[in-house]
Enzyme design. Structure first.
Site, PDB file in Angstrom:
ATOM      1  N   ASP A  33       0.856  -1.192   0.000  1.00 57.64           N
ATOM      2  CA  ASP A  33       0.000   0.000   0.000  1.00 57.64           C
ATOM      3  C   ASP A  33       0.893   1.242   0.000  1.00 57.64           C
ATOM      4  O   ASP A  33       1.840   1.321   0.782  1.00 57.64           O
ATOM      5  CB  ASP A  33      -0.909  -0.027   1.244  1.00 57.64           C
ATOM      6  CG  ASP A  33      -2.055   0.963   1.136  1.00 57.64           C
ATOM      7  OD1 ASP A  33      -1.795   2.167   0.959  1.00 57.64           O
ATOM      8  OD2 ASP A  33      -3.215   0.539   1.244  1.00 57.64           O
ATOM      9  N   ILE A  34       0.605   2.205  -0.891  1.00 55.15           N
ATOM     10  CA  ILE A  34       1.469   3.401  -0.954  1.00 55.15           C
ATOM     11  C   ILE A  34       1.162   4.421   0.147  1.00 55.15           C
ATOM     12  O   ILE A  34       1.927   5.353   0.328  1.00 55.15           O
ATOM     13  CB  ILE A  34       1.462   4.135  -2.320  1.00 55.15           C
ATOM     14  CG1 ILE A  34       0.058   4.448  -2.790  1.00 55.15           C
ATOM     15  CG2 ILE A  34       2.263   3.416  -3.355  1.00 55.15           C
ATOM     16  CD1 ILE A  34       0.039   5.508  -3.885  1.00 55.15           C
ATOM     17  N   GLN A  96     -14.484   2.299   1.560  1.00 53.96           N
ATOM     18  CA  GLN A  96     -13.741   1.807   0.387  1.00 53.96           C
ATOM     19  C   GLN A  96     -13.467   2.966  -0.572  1.00 53.96           C
ATOM     20  O   GLN A  96     -14.384   3.707  -0.940  1.00 53.96           O
ATOM     21  CB  GLN A  96     -14.539   0.717  -0.336  1.00 53.96           C
ATOM     22  CG  GLN A  96     -13.799   0.122  -1.533  1.00 53.96           C
ATOM     23  CD  GLN A  96     -14.573  -1.010  -2.228  1.00 53.96           C
ATOM     24  OE1 GLN A  96     -15.725  -1.271  -1.901  1.00 53.96           O
ATOM     25  NE2 GLN A  96     -13.936  -1.664  -3.174  1.00 53.96           N
ATOM     26  N   HIS A 102     -10.424  -5.762  -2.457  1.00 56.19           N
ATOM     27  CA  HIS A 102      -9.077  -6.003  -1.934  1.00 56.19           C
ATOM     28  C   HIS A 102      -9.118  -6.243  -0.435  1.00 56.19           C
ATOM     29  O   HIS A 102     -10.032  -5.790   0.253  1.00 56.19           O
ATOM     30  CB  HIS A 102      -8.139  -4.842  -2.265  1.00 56.19           C
ATOM     31  CG  HIS A 102      -8.683  -3.505  -1.890  1.00 56.19           C
ATOM     32  ND1 HIS A 102      -9.598  -2.830  -2.674  1.00 56.19           N
ATOM     33  CD2 HIS A 102      -8.489  -2.717  -0.805  1.00 56.19           C
ATOM     34  CE1 HIS A 102      -9.914  -1.693  -2.103  1.00 56.19           C
ATOM     35  NE2 HIS A 102      -9.266  -1.601  -0.958  1.00 56.19           N
ATOM     36  N   PHE A 103      -8.092  -6.941   0.017  1.00 53.65           N
ATOM     37  CA  PHE A 103      -7.917  -7.247   1.439  1.00 53.65           C
ATOM     38  C   PHE A 103      -6.668  -6.516   1.918  1.00 53.65           C
ATOM     39  O   PHE A 103      -5.616  -6.592   1.275  1.00 53.65           O
ATOM     40  CB  PHE A 103      -7.735  -8.753   1.650  1.00 53.65           C
ATOM     41  CG  PHE A 103      -8.942  -9.562   1.267  1.00 53.65           C
ATOM     42  CD1 PHE A 103      -9.856  -9.974   2.225  1.00 53.65           C
ATOM     43  CD2 PHE A 103      -9.173  -9.911  -0.052  1.00 53.65           C
ATOM     44  CE1 PHE A 103     -10.978 -10.718   1.874  1.00 53.65           C
ATOM     45  CE2 PHE A 103     -10.296 -10.653  -0.414  1.00 53.65           C
ATOM     46  CZ  PHE A 103     -11.196 -11.053   0.545  1.00 53.65           C
ATOM     47  N   HIS A 104      -6.786  -5.834   3.049  1.00 56.13           N
ATOM     48  CA  HIS A 104      -5.631  -5.166   3.658  1.00 56.13           C
ATOM     49  C   HIS A 104      -5.042  -6.096   4.722  1.00 56.13           C
ATOM     50  O   HIS A 104      -5.789  -6.636   5.553  1.00 56.13           O
ATOM     51  CB  HIS A 104      -6.058  -3.905   4.410  1.00 56.13           C
ATOM     52  CG  HIS A 104      -6.709  -2.834   3.582  1.00 56.13           C
ATOM     53  ND1 HIS A 104      -6.064  -1.685   3.207  1.00 56.13           N
ATOM     54  CD2 HIS A 104      -7.962  -2.717   3.078  1.00 56.13           C
ATOM     55  CE1 HIS A 104      -6.893  -0.906   2.519  1.00 56.13           C
ATOM     56  NE2 HIS A 104      -8.054  -1.513   2.435  1.00 56.13           N
TER      57      HIS A 104
HETATM   58  P1  5GP Z   1      -9.800   1.078   0.386  1.00 54.94           P
HETATM   59  O1  5GP Z   1     -10.001   2.466   0.901  1.00 54.94           O
HETATM   60  O2  5GP Z   1     -10.447   0.968  -0.973  1.00 54.94           O
HETATM   61  O3  5GP Z   1     -10.197  -0.005   1.331  1.00 54.94           O
HETATM   62  O4  5GP Z   1      -8.253   0.878   0.200  1.00 54.94           O
HETATM   63  C1  5GP Z   1      -7.539   1.348  -0.893  1.00 54.94           C
HETATM   64  C2  5GP Z   1      -6.086   1.369  -0.478  1.00 54.94           C
HETATM   65  O5  5GP Z   1      -5.305   1.569  -1.638  1.00 54.94           O
HETATM   66  C3  5GP Z   1      -5.735   2.459   0.504  1.00 54.94           C
HETATM   67  O6  5GP Z   1      -5.173   1.880   1.668  1.00 54.94           O
HETATM   68  C4  5GP Z   1      -4.740   3.338  -0.253  1.00 54.94           C
HETATM   69  O7  5GP Z   1      -3.714   3.796   0.571  1.00 54.94           O
HETATM   70  C5  5GP Z   1      -4.219   2.419  -1.322  1.00 54.94           C
HETATM   71  N1  5GP Z   1      -3.862   3.061  -2.571  1.00 54.94           N
HETATM   72  C6  5GP Z   1      -4.498   4.083  -3.197  1.00 54.94           C
HETATM   73  N2  5GP Z   1      -3.900   4.355  -4.378  1.00 54.94           N
HETATM   74  C7  5GP Z   1      -2.879   3.462  -4.500  1.00 54.94           C
HETATM   75  C8  5GP Z   1      -1.892   3.254  -5.521  1.00 54.94           C
HETATM   76  O8  5GP Z   1      -1.844   3.916  -6.556  1.00 54.94           O
HETATM   77  N3  5GP Z   1      -1.003   2.259  -5.294  1.00 54.94           N
HETATM   78  C9  5GP Z   1      -1.023   1.488  -4.169  1.00 54.94           C
HETATM   79  N4  5GP Z   1      -0.085   0.556  -4.045  1.00 54.94           N
HETATM   80  N5  5GP Z   1      -1.932   1.684  -3.179  1.00 54.94           N
HETATM   81  C10 5GP Z   1      -2.852   2.649  -3.354  1.00 54.94           C
END
Ligand code: 5GP
Length: 137
Positions: A33-34, A96, A102-104
């Site tokens: 995660d970035i 989200q 996706h899974f963290h």
């Molecule tokens: P969500 O909020 O959908 O559960 O998680 C999305 C995750 O993707 C977040 O933790 C965010 O930091 C990460 N993320 C967003 N943009 C990018 C990207 O361009 N590359 C990577 N590796 N992670 C990303």
């Protein structure tokens, strides 16, 4: 809602955007995660185009969770994580932000988690963590 094939993770899957990868096979990709909520924050995505866990075919969900477990073990071994938070947000209301399921995996205690998707991490540090996870696979 229709799946948007221009979402960031779809573009990473097609190789149009870079990612620090730790594992890939024909069905699943795991990458760092970035904007990590803790050091070693890793994302695991099925390659199936599905927005939320609720849209994902059961057999893909079953396979993906096996890889989630495999990566969790590598995070424990490679980074010496004492505890790992598994987080899965389905739907914007749940927080989200990227519309590809996706899974963290976040090596942390829930009480120490940083803010979600908020602050860019240090790329060199993230790359070093990815190498440790990969070497523990
Ligand atoms: P969500 O909020 O959908 O559960 O998680 C999305 C995750 O993707 C977040 O933790 C965010 O930091 C990460 N993320 C967003 N943009 C990018 C990207 O361009 N590359 C990577 N590796 N992670 C990303």
């Amino acid at each position: 809602m229709a799946y948007d094939d221009q979402n960031i993770f779809a573009r990473i899957l097609r190789g149009e955007l870079p990612a620090i990868k730790v594992y890939e096979d024909d069905k699943v990709l795991a990458f760092m995660d970035i904007m990590p909520q803790a050091e070693g924050h890793t994302l695991i995505i099925p390659k199936t185009p599905a927005i939320t866990l609720l849209d994902l075919p059961g057999e893909d969900a079953a396979y993906t969770i096996q890889i989630v477990q495999k990566i969790a073990k590598a995070i424990e071994k490679g980074l010496g994580a004492k505890g790992i938070v598994l987080m899965q947000l389905s739907g914007a209301s749940a927080g989200q932000t990227v519309p590809h399921v996706h899974f963290h995996l976040i090596p942390s205690s829930v009480h120490e988690l940083g803010k979600h998707a908020a602050t860019m991490g240090d790329t060199d540090k993230i790359k070093a963590q990815a190498e440790k996870i990969k070497s523990a696979l």
